[in-house]
Each structure stands twice: as structure tokens, then as C-alpha cells.
Design an enzyme around this catalytic site. Sequence first.
Site, PDB file in Angstrom:
ATOM      1  N   HIS A   1      -7.480   6.435  25.280  1.00  0.00           N
ATOM      2  CA  HIS A   1      -8.701   5.678  25.542  1.00  0.00           C
ATOM      3  C   HIS A   1      -8.405   4.182  25.470  1.00  0.00           C
ATOM      4  O   HIS A   1      -7.558   3.743  24.699  1.00  0.00           O
ATOM      5  CB  HIS A   1      -9.791   6.049  24.530  1.00  0.00           C
ATOM      6  CG  HIS A   1     -11.108   5.433  24.829  1.00  0.00           C
ATOM      7  ND1 HIS A   1     -11.470   4.186  24.351  1.00  0.00           N
ATOM      8  CD2 HIS A   1     -12.139   5.870  25.591  1.00  0.00           C
ATOM      9  CE1 HIS A   1     -12.685   3.893  24.806  1.00  0.00           C
ATOM     10  NE2 HIS A   1     -13.109   4.887  25.556  1.00  0.00           N
TER      11      HIS A   1
ATOM     12  N   HIS B   1     -18.847   9.406  23.163  1.00  0.00           N
ATOM     13  CA  HIS B   1     -18.514   8.728  21.912  1.00  0.00           C
ATOM     14  C   HIS B   1     -19.606   8.814  20.857  1.00  0.00           C
ATOM     15  O   HIS B   1     -20.795   8.885  21.166  1.00  0.00           O
ATOM     16  CB  HIS B   1     -18.198   7.271  22.208  1.00  0.00           C
ATOM     17  CG  HIS B   1     -17.117   7.103  23.232  1.00  0.00           C
ATOM     18  ND1 HIS B   1     -15.834   7.536  23.024  1.00  0.00           N
ATOM     19  CD2 HIS B   1     -17.138   6.597  24.491  1.00  0.00           C
ATOM     20  CE1 HIS B   1     -15.108   7.278  24.103  1.00  0.00           C
ATOM     21  NE2 HIS B   1     -15.879   6.720  25.010  1.00  0.00           N
TER      22      HIS B   1
ATOM     23  N   GLU C   1     -15.375  12.406  27.555  1.00  0.00           N
ATOM     24  CA  GLU C   1     -15.181  11.056  27.003  1.00  0.00           C
ATOM     25  C   GLU C   1     -16.528  10.562  26.508  1.00  0.00           C
ATOM     26  O   GLU C   1     -17.123   9.652  27.064  1.00  0.00           O
ATOM     27  CB  GLU C   1     -14.598  10.074  28.027  1.00  0.00           C
ATOM     28  CG  GLU C   1     -14.153   8.783  27.343  1.00  0.00           C
ATOM     29  CD  GLU C   1     -13.703   7.682  28.286  1.00  0.00           C
ATOM     30  OE1 GLU C   1     -14.122   6.526  28.064  1.00  0.00           O
ATOM     31  OE2 GLU C   1     -12.954   7.969  29.227  1.00  0.00           O
TER      32      GLU C   1
ATOM     33  N   ASP D   1     -18.897   9.058  29.662  1.00  0.00           N
ATOM     34  CA  ASP D   1     -18.653   7.880  28.828  1.00  0.00           C
ATOM     35  C   ASP D   1     -19.933   7.465  28.114  1.00  0.00           C
ATOM     36  O   ASP D   1     -20.210   6.290  27.929  1.00  0.00           O
ATOM     37  CB  ASP D   1     -18.085   6.716  29.634  1.00  0.00           C
ATOM     38  CG  ASP D   1     -17.270   5.741  28.783  1.00  0.00           C
ATOM     39  OD1 ASP D   1     -17.283   5.873  27.541  1.00  0.00           O
ATOM     40  OD2 ASP D   1     -16.633   4.841  29.357  1.00  0.00           O
TER      41      ASP D   1
END
Length: 330
Positions: A167, A10, A8, A291
Site C-alpha cells: 500500500h 481501511h 483495499e 479504497d
Amino acid sequence: MKGKIVLEEHISTARNDRTWDSAGESARNGASYMAAVEHRLRETDERLLEMDACGIDYSILSLTSPGIQSITDTAEAIDAARSDNETIQQEFVDRAPTRFGWFAAVPLQSPDAAADELRRAVGAGAVGALINGYTDLPDGTARYLDHPDNHVFWETASALNVPVYLHPREPLLGQRKVYEGYDSLVGSAWGFGHETATHAIRLMLGGIFDEFPGLQVIVGHLGEGLSILLPRLEHRLRKQRNGIGLGTAQLPVGDYFRRNFYVTTSGHFHTKAVLSAVSELGVDRVLFSVDYPYEDMGEATEWFDHALLAESDRLKIGRENAQRLFSLGQ
């Protein structure tokens, strides 16, 4: 632990930045924090250096929230998804193909186009899709993933045998009354969890996993509390079985959770929460993630590498489960 895999993580693109509510994010999260996030969303060199320092071999990248889901014009969403996916591949993955993979962004404003783009992207190397919650529509409404119109997308994901990462995004504007005066709760601190857990439950109740029992959905932040809350939900739905609005699910919600869901540690670096997820799902359905850049790789890996877990479980969560799910080389 060396050789960890995270999923996860980004990035953004120049095109996606035009949909980014920079001022609003800075107000809620703090200007200095968001300035650092925005910088890291667009670069690879610092990311790779931090991965090396933290024992992370491979990172699966995705377009930051709300991404394609926030575009209200259907034609623009279709074009943006194709453009952003190509940018992710060319400007990030191709620079370090042994270190980066990617989830496709999909334009669910048109489910047929989303299915087509998923098929194209997977053919180009994407490992699945990441969807940032509900999808904004041209008429000002929003559509959740359990809507019948999305059937063709789920059919395609099932046929391709690729997972879909659900998400979070912030709750709809009309559903934020409870947050008035506490704006910092709207997003990742609290609103994300409530919004996304409810969205996942809609998928469980909507019959999608009865038609496509092999579908796999990934939820971050250790499942947004579902490992704790689903037993209570299942109990109450059994009591309310003669009520209305129960969906079309053929199985109890917990059965779908254990069969059709994975959870990641993204942004939730707490050992007791990991053990709770393991107790409900089994260790084979829990995945390490950070994250990044909203979270710090060093903080995440310092916790994970020293968490009170059996070493065999640490290897599964940190690497082996992802290798199996995404058919990555050993």
C-alpha cells in the site's frame, strides 16, 4: 453485480489514531472530506449498510496508512502491531465475521518480529499482510521491502502462502522537492503512485521473486501505472544491461509483474485503465476494490457494475479472482 469482494478497505484504531497526522491530512485533502474519512475509519454499521446497498458481500480490512510503518521506536512498533491486529479482529471482524476479513499489520522495524507477527496473525485468521510502503527506522532512515534484512519476512510469507498488499505512503520528506507549492500532489493524487510504483520495481529487480517464485504482491490503484510504464522500463533496462544499479533479477521486469503481482481497482474507476491492466496481466490478476472510506462505495460500484466488460470478466474481477487468491468459500 451481487456478491462482490473488496480488499483495499481501511480502518483505524484508537492507538493508530495517535500516529495520524490529522491536521496535515486535512490541509492537503480538505477538512470536511477528512472529517468524514476519520469518522468512517472507526465504525462498522455504516460500512455494512453501504456494502449491502452496493452488492458487496465481503470486505478485507486493513490499518490505514502509514500505520505501523511510521513508528520509529522498534519496541513500540512491535507492540502496536500486535495490539492493532487484535483490535481489528475483535472490534471489526468479530462483529461481522461473514462480511469482514483482515490483513495483518507487521512491524518491519524488526523483520524477525514482523515474521513472527505475520505467522501469529495468519493463525488467528488474517489472509495476509498489508504494508504501508517503506518502514521508518530509529536512526531516522527508512528501509524498503527489497532490503536484505527483510529476507526472513518474505521467507515467512512464502512459507505461509499468503499475499502481501503493498500500500502507498507519501514520499520521504527528502524526496518532495518536486512537489513544493503543490502540497495536494504529495499524497494520493500523485505522490502515492510514483512512490509505490518505484517500490514495486525495486521488488522486481531485487531478486526476491527469484528466491520465492510463488510470492504474490498486490498493488492498488490499478497498479499505479505499471501496466503502461513497465514495457518502456523493460526496453530501457535491456539497452542499459551493461550499466550499474540493475539489481539481481534473473527475468525481465514484465515477467515478474505477470507472475507475482495482482492489481486492484481501488480509487481508479476507469474502464480503459482496467483494460490496460487486463492486457498486461490477464483478467485473472485484476481485483475489484473501493479504497473505502477514502473513496465512495456507490461511485465505485456504479462504475464497475456498468463498465464495458464481458460479464465473465466482471465476475472474475468482482469476486472469483479474490476467492481463488484468498481461498475463500464459493
